[in-house]
Design an enzyme around this catalytic site. Structure first.
Site, PDB file in Angstrom:
ATOM      1  N   LYS A  15      -7.512  -1.844  -5.810  1.00 55.68           N
ATOM      2  CA  LYS A  15      -8.092  -1.110  -4.680  1.00 55.68           C
ATOM      3  C   LYS A  15      -8.767   0.176  -5.127  1.00 55.68           C
ATOM      4  O   LYS A  15      -9.849   0.525  -4.641  1.00 55.68           O
ATOM      5  CB  LYS A  15      -7.008  -0.771  -3.640  1.00 55.68           C
ATOM      6  CG  LYS A  15      -6.347  -1.947  -2.977  1.00 55.68           C
ATOM      7  CD  LYS A  15      -5.431  -1.522  -1.846  1.00 55.68           C
ATOM      8  CE  LYS A  15      -4.350  -0.548  -2.261  1.00 55.68           C
ATOM      9  NZ  LYS A  15      -3.380  -1.134  -3.220  1.00 55.68           N
ATOM     10  N   LYS A  37      -6.966   9.307  -0.646  1.00 57.33           N
ATOM     11  CA  LYS A  37      -5.801   8.454  -0.869  1.00 57.33           C
ATOM     12  C   LYS A  37      -4.676   9.148  -0.106  1.00 57.33           C
ATOM     13  O   LYS A  37      -3.946   9.967  -0.650  1.00 57.33           O
ATOM     14  CB  LYS A  37      -5.485   8.354  -2.365  1.00 57.33           C
ATOM     15  CG  LYS A  37      -4.197   7.615  -2.706  1.00 57.33           C
ATOM     16  CD  LYS A  37      -4.396   6.127  -2.773  1.00 57.33           C
ATOM     17  CE  LYS A  37      -3.108   5.437  -3.215  1.00 57.33           C
ATOM     18  NZ  LYS A  37      -3.287   3.985  -3.417  1.00 57.33           N
TER      19      LYS A  37
END
Length: 245
Positions: A15, A37
């Site tokens: 990812k 994130k």
């Protein structure tokens, strides 16, 4: 809010590489892109290789994923904004937080996201683990994507078993009323590919009624902590048709 949420069919699916590649491609095309994130587990103590990185707080855990995203997007945002929640153990956030005796502060995540949205015209947000991973209690990664109101790109493996995992991920996302933009198959080792790798893309697209945005081959240069951003952009643009703007 314009942006995309990168999720995956599993952990260690790539990812971060795909999210960073998208950010680098957008940056190269002239888009003011921000990266995030929100929650990272498996945080590492600061090391000589990370000391001096802008935004790092002395003594705090460091997220390698956040460093990769920051470098890929070439932004000057503090790591505290890019990755407001860092947990030590490489586990589901709910479990990692419990082991540390912590309560995940979702308001801190919201505040960081809002600040980044005000700074950038497009956001690339990477989830943690798969879409049904618990963050806190019954609050899952899928609910975080809902909270941000962003469509998804699903990152999946290219090999045997990926049809099941990808189909289940997409169906769960849809059950949460999330918009899935498309699927990226990541990490194809062409020298080891067989009939499963050849037939999986079409079958996944048929079952999910979604486009396969790209099939990304394995490349060791993508495993570096801070790969050349121009290479990253060119490589991802060559293998993925984003079509998100």
């Amino acid at each position: 809010r314009d942006g995309i949420f990168i999720t995956g069919t599993d952990t260690e699916i790539g990812k971060t590489v795909i999210a960073g590649g998208l950010a680098a491609a957008l940056k190269a095309s002239g888009v003011d892109v921000g990266v995030m994130k929100p929650i990272a587990t498996g945080g590492m103590p600061p090391s000589p290789s990370t000391s001096g990185i802008e935004g790092e707080l002395p003594g705090r855990l460091v997220s390698e994923d956040a460093i990769f995203l920051k470098h890929a997007a070439q932004v000057d945002d503090d790591l505290e904004l890019i990755n407001p929640i860092r947990l030590r153990e490489p586990l589901a956030p709910s479990v990692a937080a419990e082991l540390e005796g912590l309560q995940i502060d979702l308001k801190k995540v919201d505040t960081a996201f809002d600040q980044l949205c005000q700074k950038h015209e497009f956001m690339v947000v990477e989830g943690v683990g798969g879409i049904a991973v618990p963050i806190q209690g019954d609050f899952l990664v899928a609910h975080l994507a809902q909270r941000f109101n962003l469509p998804l790109i699903v990152v999946a493996r290219p090999n045997l078993g990926t049809i099941n995992h990808t189909f289940l991920t997409v169906e769960f996302a849809r059950s949460c009323n999330l918009d899935v933009h498309g699927i990226v198959l990541n990490g194809l080792r062409e020298d080891m590919a067989g009939i499963a790798e050849e037939t999986n893309p079409a079958e996944i697209s048929r079952l999910t009624n979604l486009p396969i945005l790209g099939i990304v081959p394995f490349d060791g240069r993508l495993q570096q902590q801070t790969p050349d951003s121009s290479f990253l952009s060119q490589f991802m643009t060559e293998h993925i048709h984003w079509n998100i703007l």
